[in-house]
Design a protein around this motif. Structure first.
Motif, PDB file in Angstrom:
ATOM      1  N   SER A  64       0.821  -1.225   0.000  1.00  0.00           N
ATOM      2  CA  SER A  64       0.000   0.000   0.000  1.00  0.00           C
ATOM      3  C   SER A  64       0.854   1.274   0.000  1.00  0.00           C
ATOM      4  N   PRO A  65       1.635   1.502  -1.075  1.00  0.00           N
ATOM      5  CA  PRO A  65       2.504   2.681  -1.140  1.00  0.00           C
ATOM      6  C   PRO A  65       1.751   4.006  -1.080  1.00  0.00           C
ATOM      7  N   GLU A  66       0.461   3.980  -1.384  1.00  0.00           N
ATOM      8  CA  GLU A  66      -0.337   5.211  -1.293  1.00  0.00           C
ATOM      9  C   GLU A  66      -0.468   5.712   0.151  1.00  0.00           C
ATOM     10  N   CYS A  67      -0.122   4.853   1.102  1.00  0.00           N
ATOM     11  CA  CYS A  67      -0.167   5.227   2.521  1.00  0.00           C
ATOM     12  C   CYS A  67       1.196   5.648   3.058  1.00  0.00           C
ATOM     13  N   ASN A  68       2.201   5.703   2.180  1.00  0.00           N
ATOM     14  CA  ASN A  68       3.531   6.158   2.582  1.00  0.00           C
ATOM     15  C   ASN A  68       3.569   7.679   2.560  1.00  0.00           C
ATOM     16  N   LEU A  69       4.143   8.252   3.596  1.00  0.00           N
ATOM     17  CA  LEU A  69       4.257   9.704   3.721  1.00  0.00           C
ATOM     18  C   LEU A  69       5.694  10.077   4.054  1.00  0.00           C
ATOM     19  N   LYS A  70       6.070  11.302   3.690  1.00  0.00           N
ATOM     20  CA  LYS A  70       7.392  11.805   4.059  1.00  0.00           C
ATOM     21  C   LYS A  70       7.290  13.280   4.410  1.00  0.00           C
ATOM     22  N   LEU A  71       8.284  13.723   5.154  1.00  0.00           N
ATOM     23  CA  LEU A  71       8.449  15.143   5.403  1.00  0.00           C
ATOM     24  C   LEU A  71       9.355  15.705   4.315  1.00  0.00           C
ATOM     25  N   PRO A  72       9.073  16.907   3.838  1.00  0.00           N
ATOM     26  CA  PRO A  72       9.950  17.467   2.815  1.00  0.00           C
ATOM     27  C   PRO A  72      11.306  17.825   3.418  1.00  0.00           C
ATOM     28  N   MET A  73      12.373  17.554   2.653  1.00  0.00           N
ATOM     29  CA  MET A  73      13.710  17.944   3.084  1.00  0.00           C
ATOM     30  C   MET A  73      14.636  17.948   1.873  1.00  0.00           C
ATOM     31  N   TYR A  74      15.684  18.732   1.988  1.00  0.00           N
ATOM     32  CA  TYR A  74      16.673  18.789   0.918  1.00  0.00           C
ATOM     33  C   TYR A  74      17.476  17.498   0.889  1.00  0.00           C
ATOM     34  N   GLU A  75      17.955  17.136  -0.296  1.00  0.00           N
ATOM     35  CA  GLU A  75      18.642  15.860  -0.491  1.00  0.00           C
ATOM     36  C   GLU A  75      19.955  15.753   0.274  1.00  0.00           C
ATOM     37  N   GLU A  76      20.520  16.871   0.706  1.00  0.00           N
ATOM     38  CA  GLU A  76      21.756  16.817   1.485  1.00  0.00           C
ATOM     39  C   GLU A  76      21.558  16.148   2.834  1.00  0.00           C
ATOM     40  N   VAL A  77      20.319  16.076   3.288  1.00  0.00           N
ATOM     41  CA  VAL A  77      19.997  15.456   4.575  1.00  0.00           C
ATOM     42  C   VAL A  77      19.577  14.019   4.317  1.00  0.00           C
ATOM     43  N   ARG A  78      20.326  13.076   4.900  1.00  0.00           N
ATOM     44  CA  ARG A  78      20.051  11.644   4.704  1.00  0.00           C
ATOM     45  C   ARG A  78      18.744  11.246   5.372  1.00  0.00           C
ATOM     46  N   SER A  79      18.537  11.732   6.606  1.00  0.00           N
ATOM     47  CA  SER A  79      17.316  11.394   7.342  1.00  0.00           C
ATOM     48  C   SER A  79      17.138  12.382   8.481  1.00  0.00           C
ATOM     49  N   LEU A  80      15.955  12.381   9.048  1.00  0.00           N
ATOM     50  CA  LEU A  80      15.643  13.208  10.210  1.00  0.00           C
ATOM     51  C   LEU A  80      15.608  12.333  11.449  1.00  0.00           C
ATOM     52  N   ASN A  81      15.787  12.941  12.595  1.00  0.00           N
ATOM     53  CA  ASN A  81      15.694  12.211  13.861  1.00  0.00           C
ATOM     54  C   ASN A  81      14.302  11.611  14.009  1.00  0.00           C
ATOM     55  N   LEU A  82      14.247  10.368  14.464  1.00  0.00           N
ATOM     56  CA  LEU A  82      12.974   9.663  14.603  1.00  0.00           C
ATOM     57  C   LEU A  82      12.014  10.393  15.531  1.00  0.00           C
ATOM     58  N   ALA A  83      12.495  10.841  16.677  1.00  0.00           N
ATOM     59  CA  ALA A  83      11.619  11.525  17.630  1.00  0.00           C
ATOM     60  C   ALA A  83      11.096  12.839  17.045  1.00  0.00           C
ATOM     61  N   SER A  84      11.962  13.579  16.368  1.00  0.00           N
ATOM     62  CA  SER A  84      11.529  14.840  15.750  1.00  0.00           C
ATOM     63  C   SER A  84      10.461  14.584  14.696  1.00  0.00           C
ATOM     64  N   THR A  85      10.675  13.560  13.887  1.00  0.00           N
ATOM     65  CA  THR A  85       9.710  13.224  12.840  1.00  0.00           C
ATOM     66  C   THR A  85       8.376  12.789  13.440  1.00  0.00           C
ATOM     67  N   ALA A  86       8.431  11.897  14.425  1.00  0.00           N
ATOM     68  CA  ALA A  86       7.196  11.416  15.055  1.00  0.00           C
ATOM     69  C   ALA A  86       6.429  12.560  15.705  1.00  0.00           C
ATOM     70  N   ASN A  87       7.138  13.446  16.396  1.00  0.00           N
ATOM     71  CA  ASN A  87       6.470  14.586  17.035  1.00  0.00           C
ATOM     72  C   ASN A  87       5.806  15.478  15.998  1.00  0.00           C
ATOM     73  N   THR A  88       6.504  15.737  14.894  1.00  0.00           N
ATOM     74  CA  THR A  88       5.937  16.568  13.834  1.00  0.00           C
ATOM     75  C   THR A  88       4.662  15.951  13.285  1.00  0.00           C
ATOM     76  N   VAL A  89       4.703  14.655  13.014  1.00  0.00           N
ATOM     77  CA  VAL A  89       3.545  13.974  12.427  1.00  0.00           C
ATOM     78  C   VAL A  89       2.381  13.939  13.417  1.00  0.00           C
ATOM     79  N   MET A  90       2.665  13.618  14.679  1.00  0.00           N
ATOM     80  CA  MET A  90       1.579  13.577  15.671  1.00  0.00           C
ATOM     81  C   MET A  90       0.906  14.935  15.814  1.00  0.00           C
ATOM     82  N   TYR A  91       1.687  15.997  15.858  1.00  0.00           N
ATOM     83  CA  TYR A  91       1.085  17.314  16.030  1.00  0.00           C
ATOM     84  C   TYR A  91       0.410  17.822  14.759  1.00  0.00           C
TER      85      TYR A  91
END
Length: 158
Positions: free
Chosen positions: A121-148
Motif C-alpha cells: 500500500s505505497p499510497e499510505c507512505n508519507l514523508k516530510l519534505p527535506m533537501y537531499e543533502e539530509v540523509r534522514s531526520l531524527n525519529l523523535a523529531s519526525t514522530a512529534n511533527t507527524v503527531m502534532y
C-alpha cells in the motif's frame, strides 16, 4: 487519559534502536493521548532502571504495549487507516487527511521500514519534505511533527 479510553491515535515504532528517541516519542504520546506500540526486537531494555536512564520517568502515564511482530499490531488494528513514514515516499505529510484512531508507523533509526512494508500500500507512505543533502531526520523529531500535524487536523485535543 485513562487506559480504558480510546487513544486519539496509535503510534507504532518498528524495532526502535535508541531509548532516548522512544522516550521522547512516548512523552509526546502522553501529551496527545496516543497509544505507543513497540515492535520487537528493541535496541534497549524496558526495565525500570533503563527507562529512568532514558528519561522515561513518566512511563507510568503512557498507554503502551510491546509486541513480537508487526503482523500482530496489524491484525489487532486491522480496521484502522495506517500511515507509514518513510523518506522513500512520494506523498508529503501535508497531503494526508488524518482522523482520530489512525495508525502512524515509523521504522527503526538504523534501517527505517523494510521494503516489504513500504511496498505494501505505497499510497499510505508519507514523508516530510527535506533537501537531499539530509540523509534522514531524527525519529523523535519526525514522530512529534507527524503527531502534532494530526492533532492540528483534528482541531486540537479533545
Amino acid at each position: 487519559m485513562s487506559s480504558s479510553s480510546e487513544p486519539l491515535m496509535h503510534v507504532v515504532l518498528y524495532q526502535p534502536d535508541i531509548p532516548q528517541n522512544t522516550g521522547n516519542i512516548g512523552r509526546t504520546c502522553v501529551a496527545v493521548g496516543a497509544k505507543l506500540w513497540l515492535v520487537r526486537p528493541l535496541g534497549f531494555k524496558l526495565d525500570a532502571k533503563h527507562l529512568r536512564r532514558a528519561g522515561m520517568d513518566y512511563w507510568q502515564h503512557l498507554n503502551w504495549e510491546a509486541v513480537d511482530s508487526l503482523q500482530e499490531v496489524q491484525e489487532r488494528l486491522s480496521d484502522r487507516t495506517w500511515w507509514k513514514l518513510t523518506k522513500f515516499a512520494t506523498r508529503l505529510l501535508w497531503d494526508a487527511e488524518f482522523e482520530p484512531g489512525h495508525v502512524l508507523l515509523f521504522g527503526s533509526e538504523s534501517n527505517g521500514l523494510p521494503p516489504s512494508v513500504r511496498d505494501a500500500s505505497p499510497e499510505c507512505n508519507l514523508k516530510l519534505p527535506m533537501y537531499e543533502e539530509v540523509r534522514s531526520l531524527n525519529l523523535a523529531s519526525t514522530a512529534n511533527t507527524v503527531m502534532y500535524e494530526a492533532v492540528r487536523q483534528f482541531g486540537g485535543l479533545p
